[in-house]
Design a protein around this motif. Sequence first.
Motif, PDB file in Angstrom:
ATOM      1  N   CYS A 224       0.459   1.729   2.665  1.00  0.00           N
ATOM      2  CA  CYS A 224       0.074   0.375   3.107  1.00  0.00           C
ATOM      3  C   CYS A 224       0.344   0.191   4.598  1.00  0.00           C
ATOM      4  O   CYS A 224      -0.464  -0.418   5.313  1.00  0.00           O
ATOM      5  N   THR A 225       1.467   0.715   5.073  1.00  0.00           N
ATOM      6  CA  THR A 225       1.770   0.610   6.505  1.00  0.00           C
ATOM      7  C   THR A 225       0.733   1.348   7.340  1.00  0.00           C
ATOM      8  O   THR A 225       0.252   0.841   8.359  1.00  0.00           O
TER       9      THR A 225
ATOM     10  N   ARG B 256       3.666  -3.033   1.720  1.00  0.00           N
ATOM     11  CA  ARG B 256       4.433  -2.603   2.893  1.00  0.00           C
ATOM     12  C   ARG B 256       5.916  -2.903   2.746  1.00  0.00           C
ATOM     13  O   ARG B 256       6.753  -2.233   3.341  1.00  0.00           O
TER      14      ARG B 256
ATOM     15  N   LYS C 155       4.701   2.164   0.236  1.00  0.00           N
ATOM     16  CA  LYS C 155       5.067   1.541   1.502  1.00  0.00           C
ATOM     17  C   LYS C 155       4.397   2.232   2.676  1.00  0.00           C
ATOM     18  O   LYS C 155       3.813   1.584   3.558  1.00  0.00           O
TER      19      LYS C 155
ATOM     20  N   ARG D  35       3.285 -11.068   5.505  1.00  0.00           N
ATOM     21  CA  ARG D  35       4.601 -10.411   5.598  1.00  0.00           C
ATOM     22  C   ARG D  35       5.556 -11.226   6.462  1.00  0.00           C
ATOM     23  O   ARG D  35       6.748 -11.361   6.149  1.00  0.00           O
TER      24      ARG D  35
END
Length: 287
Positions: free
Chosen positions: A188-189, A177, A185, A244
């Motif tokens: 994964c998001t 992400r 990105k 994250r």
Amino acid sequence: MAAITAPAKLPPAFAWARANLFSSIGNGVTTLILLYVLYRVLSALLGWLVFDAVWDAPNMRACHAAGSGACWAFIREKWRFILFGRYPFQDQWRAALVTVLLFGLTGLSFIPRLWRRELLYVWVAGIVISVALMFGGVLGLDYVPTDLWSGLPLTLILALFSMIFAFPLAVLLALGRRSHLPIIKYLCTAAIEFMRGVPLITMLYTASLMLPIFLPPGVTVDKTLRALIGITLFLAAYQAEDVRGGLQSIPRGQFEAADALGLGLLAEDVQGDPAPGDHRRDPAAGL
């Protein structure tokens, strides 16, 4: 001149109650009302649990006819079914041993001074022993299919194993992400937000009932494995946000130190997109 004696000092408990519970008339009245409500609730609860409970009865009908409290006779009669479900009666000692073993490993993991490499070896050995005991088929133990696993041992196995398997996937999702590659990105998001937005019961329903519909004829996946995969994906999405958040909390000076040590590429992948006005990674911006 007469000597003035110091006021008597209240015990700590009385001093705390006077300062916090009876500091004013309103607080005192509120405290007394709450104490009366607590007394009534506890007296009713103890009456149902202990004083009016039925401790011995041949069946449920007799238990309900004997009193208006809890039917502990039913619990005493069915406690093995409640804890171990459909696991074979003569082999329930194995499920009980697995339960104690997993609880013990979890308790050891809460002690910081035991966080060493040896604890990892103990966990691996405990998992191997637990799987061998639950399945059987070795050392003269009868084989027990996963269809008969249920109760507390199955709950512990699904909870612990899903957390263990979810963490590596969560790290990959968190790094993906924060990646500079748009495809990785966004994928994964989307995966994280989708799995976080779906209730766990929906994931289990899909894994248990919907997945076999989409499989080719003759291809089956174990029900316990399906549930484990569903819970693992669900936990991985939440753990990815924890990872994250931990990466975002690292000070910028740590990334600059990583750049100075030659870890610039890794630092960029972990740190993600630069903050507005930060041209440190722009080759055209110079030093």
